[in-house]
Design an enzyme around this catalytic site. Structure first.
Site, PDB file in Angstrom:
ATOM      1  N   ASP A   1       0.828  -1.202   0.000  1.00  0.00           N
ATOM      2  CA  ASP A   1       0.000   0.000   0.000  1.00  0.00           C
ATOM      3  C   ASP A   1       0.866   1.256   0.000  1.00  0.00           C
ATOM      4  O   ASP A   1       2.004   1.230  -0.469  1.00  0.00           O
ATOM      5  CB  ASP A   1      -0.955  -0.031   1.198  1.00  0.00           C
ATOM      6  CG  ASP A   1      -2.292   0.626   0.899  1.00  0.00           C
ATOM      7  OD1 ASP A   1      -2.306   1.849   0.702  1.00  0.00           O
ATOM      8  OD2 ASP A   1      -3.305  -0.086   0.853  1.00  0.00           O
TER       9      ASP A   1
ATOM     10  N   SER B   1     -11.156  -1.143  -0.932  1.00  0.00           N
ATOM     11  CA  SER B   1      -9.877  -0.987  -0.222  1.00  0.00           C
ATOM     12  C   SER B   1     -10.010  -1.285   1.263  1.00  0.00           C
ATOM     13  O   SER B   1      -9.046  -1.694   1.913  1.00  0.00           O
ATOM     14  CB  SER B   1      -9.357   0.446  -0.386  1.00  0.00           C
ATOM     15  OG  SER B   1      -8.746   0.641  -1.619  1.00  0.00           O
TER      16      SER B   1
ATOM     17  N   HIS C   1      -4.096   6.293   3.135  1.00  0.00           N
ATOM     18  CA  HIS C   1      -4.762   5.044   2.761  1.00  0.00           C
ATOM     19  C   HIS C   1      -4.161   3.826   3.454  1.00  0.00           C
ATOM     20  O   HIS C   1      -4.874   2.991   4.032  1.00  0.00           O
ATOM     21  CB  HIS C   1      -4.682   4.892   1.239  1.00  0.00           C
ATOM     22  CG  HIS C   1      -5.475   3.775   0.668  1.00  0.00           C
ATOM     23  ND1 HIS C   1      -4.962   2.514   0.487  1.00  0.00           N
ATOM     24  CD2 HIS C   1      -6.742   3.724   0.215  1.00  0.00           C
ATOM     25  CE1 HIS C   1      -5.881   1.731  -0.051  1.00  0.00           C
ATOM     26  NE2 HIS C   1      -6.973   2.439  -0.236  1.00  0.00           N
TER      27      HIS C   1
END
Length: 880
Positions: free
Chosen positions: A171, A535, A230
């Site tokens: 990520d 996600s 994120h």
């Protein structure tokens, strides 16, 4: 020749397929997997070798041959992937020509140890916006989704928190100094493994990406960078732990391989590197909340993920957030063989803001990806006919009164980004979108919208519409968050991508909570926040698998683990309160039920069926095995539990352009089941055959039917109910057209604004070194192969190819920037000879030519002419 009034500007991409003097023209080789996809990075390639010891000698040969014009990025000497990635640049075209590069590369790629050459694709960083939330015990408890999945029971009753299981995450990095993520990095900390593979400034879309690897995967981008945090949010979902928050597997060990800079995209060579590193440290599960929009399985990163799964490591990958774009939107690498593609389900509660509206006694709930403290303003209709099916989808229907005000529109027909862009262009200061299916306040996904986009429930939206029609309505905002129940709780999120894969494998495979998920954020973004996406569902599944492995042991094969989760999943309706189970093409087997999956001892294999399309006899009958690992005999009644079917097209309205979003029908298949009732003794297995009788739908509509083979238990104490999802397509996928109506066409510009009709002559002046003709294409169906021939009009013979064969192309959508593409022809051809020396582009002699473009149908035979869609241009006169 005429001006095209098509609504496809800006075009999807300009793919420079064969440009003399450009490095993109170099790889005209049988081993090169050419692609005209828009995310192909110019001049960058991945080479795969048959054996590991070929990597370093090939790297030396590249360096010796091209000196400073070549840059080698990554070298792989792994038993799962041997190869390297490189960038070839020509800083001095007058001194080094494309043809000289071409000849040299030919000899390098001709070696037997080179098995394939791929263009490097950019994978965009997930464009999710976090709603920052203060740390609050009541909010954290109200928004926790664990009761939907039985994770709360696993924690409380089984005392299982995933300790000792390693989850490797690929990520954007992680703020491991966050107290809920352990406060440090390395041995003894929660985030023990990983590294930064790229650095803060890396963006693969830049001509010369800045790569500055680091020893730890720390996300320290800062609020001013535009980074979303994120990777930190994903990490918290898996294993975060604080006084007010508990992740799915709070005592699991994490690894993080940072593949994104603070903004921008990454290359799939970096993804391959991260996958191999996560595998090498011994990750029990590898979790990827990233991907592209292609439903093919042939990309190098997808292949590597599949190889890792085959070796016994579970790979969990997000299905994608393109559900609004219709069917066949699940992206790679989640389409890979043996990996798990994860759909998103909505949480039971959402955190919403509220605004006060003139004339309303109660504040109205709304959700937004941005801070809720917006400026006061008036609300006006955002379309001349608000409440229709096309609100704000066409800029010409937006009234002038929106200037300086908020525009009210109904959800549907086009994306929130389109609505926001059109209203902003008309001068609106914000957009209020109300739901179209009875839902409550929701967060519209509108990445990079120029104005705030707010989502309200349908009832509130209709009340606001009635009010603005009567008089002035002003909106005021206080910017405070509060939890409210979601009408869509425990159903598939509207954004979640829809299957199947292009080759009709069931994707997604299963679902987990991903809509409105509260988790950790980097400290520079306030430490806590809400995000929505597959996600979020993917790390939730990864954490759940960590709990499963802790309970069952690490030596369970990935396929068996997925099957167990599929067997006991909750099958959601398409809409709460409305009859009809949602299609497996949206939810896979359904929403995970972790406690049942761990505790139950009855297993069905396989965990899913694809009956393919009605041209495929070999898939019409399938067999499953039920195995009893328990201590008591179990008894089941087997039946067909049909779901709603997906109608991918509206033929009368838009032909074979995919409907955005999907529509449902009640077309249902019948199943012929060899045993309607079975008993299975402890330690025994029973096989059952299932044959499909597809619904009698019009084959031209290509209805995608589905449902579940349902096993109903006669005694829930011995074994719970189980099910197997199935789907199929009525009609032959090979019959679907590839090109949309009025496409392709010839144009003198890459925007496709000028169209040459079949009776128009396009004059190509070779003295103009930048002269080009553009073939404007729109693919309404994906194609595994696109070819273009140059035909001499006088002799009617093919003299060669206009550019290299293009392979595994994705379909286009109706979204801005995804509607069409321009294929450039520079007046050269590739001779038909297979000799390497003749594979460089040769200028066509003066004369008149046609370009003949052929696209292979899905499941088509490349050796059969009838399996191609074919288009031939009008005359192209090549002169001085």
């Amino acid at each position: 020749m005429k001006r095209r009034s098509i609504s496809i500007v800006p075009l999807f991409a300009l793919a420079t397929l064969y440009l003399q003097g450009s490095t993109d023209a170099l790889l005209q080789h049988r081993k090169f997997k050419a692609s005209s996809e828009p995310n192909v990075l110019t001049g960058r390639y991945i080479v795969e070798f048959a054996q590991q010891d070929a990597t370093y000698p090939f790297a030396k040969s590249l360096s010796d041959t091209f000196d400073k014009d070549v840059k080698i990025h990554e070298q792989f000497t792994h038993d799962l992937f041997a190869g390297l990635s490189f960038n070839l640049d020509d800083p001095n075209p007058s001194a080094v020509t494309a043809s000289s590069y071409d000849d040299k590369l030919q000899s390098l790629f001709d070696h037997d140890h080179v098995t394939a050459v791929y263009p490097i694709h950019a994978i965009q960083r997930p464009e999710l916006t976090a709603t920052q939330v203060r740390e609050d015990d009541s909010i954290a408890k109200a928004i926790a989704p664990h009761h939907l999945t039985q994770v709360d029971r696993v924690h409380k009753e089984l005392k299982n928190t995933g300790k000792g299981i390693v989850v490797g995450i690929i990520d954007s990095g992680v703020d491991y100094y966050h107290p809920a993520l352990g406060g440090g990095f390395g041995k003894g900390y929660k985030v023990r493994y990983g590294e930064d593979l790229v650095g803060d400034k890396y963006d693969s879309n830049q001509p010369n990406p800045i790569v500055r690897p680091g020893p730890t995967p720390l996300d320290k981008c800062g609020a001013a960078s535009g980074a979303s945090g994120h990777g930190t949010h994903v990490s918290g979902i898996v294993a975060g732990k604080s006084a007010n928050f508990t992740g799915v597997a709070p005592d699991a060990t994490l690894g993080m391989w940072r593949v994104f800079g603070c903004t921008g995209s990454t290359g799939n060579d970096i993804i391959i590197k991260a996958l191999l590193k996560a595998y090498d440290v011994g990750s029990d599960i590898i979790s990827l909340s990233l991907g592209d929009n292609s439903g093919w399985t042939e990309g190098p990163d997808t292949v590597v993920a599949s190889r890792i799964a085959k070796k016994g490591t579970i790979v969990s990958i997000a299905a994608g957030n393109a559900g609004a774009s219709g069917a066949f939107t699940v992206g790679s690498p989640s389409t890979g063989k043996g990996v798990i593609s994860v759909a998103s389900f909505d949480n039971s509660n959402n955190l919403v803001y509220k605004f006060k509206a003139t004339g309303f006694s109660d504040a109205i709930a709304y959700a937004s990806g941005e801070s809720g403290k917006f400026k006061t303003g008036d609300l006006v209709p955002g379309d001349n006919k608000v409440g229709g099916t096309q609100d704000a989808c066409d800029a010409s229907t937006i009234p002038a009164a929106v200037k300086g005000n908020y525009g009210l529109v109904k959800r549907g027909s086009c994306t929130f980004s389109i609505k926001a862009a059109n209203l902003a262009k008309a001068g609106a200061i914000g957009v209020v979108v109300y739901d179209n299916s009875g839902g409550d306040a929701f967060t519209p996904s509108a990445p990079n919208a120029p104005v705030p986009v707010l989502g309200v429930g349908q009832k509130d939206g209709e009340a606001l519409l009635a009010a603005v029609k009567k008089g002035k309505v002003s909106l005021t905002f206080d910017g405070k968050l509060s939890p409210v129940p979601l009408a869509s709780a425990k159903t598939v999120s509207s954004f979640s991508s829809v299957g199947a894969s292009y080759e009709l494998d069931l994707r997604p495979n299963i679902g987990a909570p991903g809509g409105d998920i509260y988790s950790t954020l980097p400290r520079y973004l306030g430490s806590w926040g809400l995000m929505s996406g597959t996600s979020m569902a993917t790390p939730y599944l990864s954490g759940s698998i960590a709990l499963y492995l802790k309970a069952r042991g690490k030596n369970v094969k990935p396929a068996y683990v997925l099957e167990d989760f599929q067997n006991y999943a909750f099958k959601a309706p398409a809409q709460n309160g409305v009859k009809g189970i949602d299609s497996p093409l949206r939810q896979g087997a359904g929403l995970i039920q972790v406690y049942d999956t761990i505790k139950q001892n009855i297993h069905l294999s396989p965990g899913e069926f694809s009956f393919n399309d009605t041209s495929s006899n070999q898939h019409k009958t399938q067999t499953f095995t039920i195995t009893n690992h328990g201590h008591s005999t179990v008894h089941y009644q087997i039946s067909n539990n049909v779901s709603l079917a997906v109608a991918p097209y509206d033929l009368a309205k838009s032909g074979y352009t995919y409907t955005q979003p999907i529509s449902y029908t009640t077309d249902a298949a019948k199943l012929r089941i060899s045993k309607k009732s079975i008993k299975v003794a402890p330690g025994k297995s029973v096989k059952v055959k299932v044959s499909v009788i597809p619904p009698k739908s019009d084959p031209k509509k290509h209805i995608m039917y589905g449902g579940y083979v349902q096993l109903k238990s006669s005694n829930k104490k011995n074994g719970l109910d189980l099910s197997i999802p199935y789907f199929g397509v009525v009609g032959h996928q090979k019959d679907l057209p590839i090109f949309d109506a009025d496409f392709p066409y010839l144009s003198s510009d890459s925007d496709g604004k000028v169209a040459y009709e079949k009776n128009d002559t396009f004059v190509f002046h070779q003295r103009n070194k930048t002269a080009s003709a553009f073939i404007i294409t729109r693919l309404i169906t994906p194609t595994p192969l696109l070819q273009a021939d140059v035909i001499d009009v006088k002799t009617k013979k093919v003299i060669g190819k206009a550019f290299p064969d293009q392979t595994y192309l994705a379909r286009h959508t109706l979204n801005p920037g995804e509607q069409a593409q321009a294929l450039r022809w520079d007046g050269t051809y590739l001779p038909k000879s297979n000799k390497p020396s003749s594979l460089k582009g040769v200028p066509v002699p003066h004369g008149t030519y046609n370009l003949n473009v052929k696209a292979l149908h899905v499941f088509g035979n490349p050796k059969s002419k009838k399996d191609f869609d074919v288009w031939t241009s009008g005359p192209i006169k090549v002169t001085n």
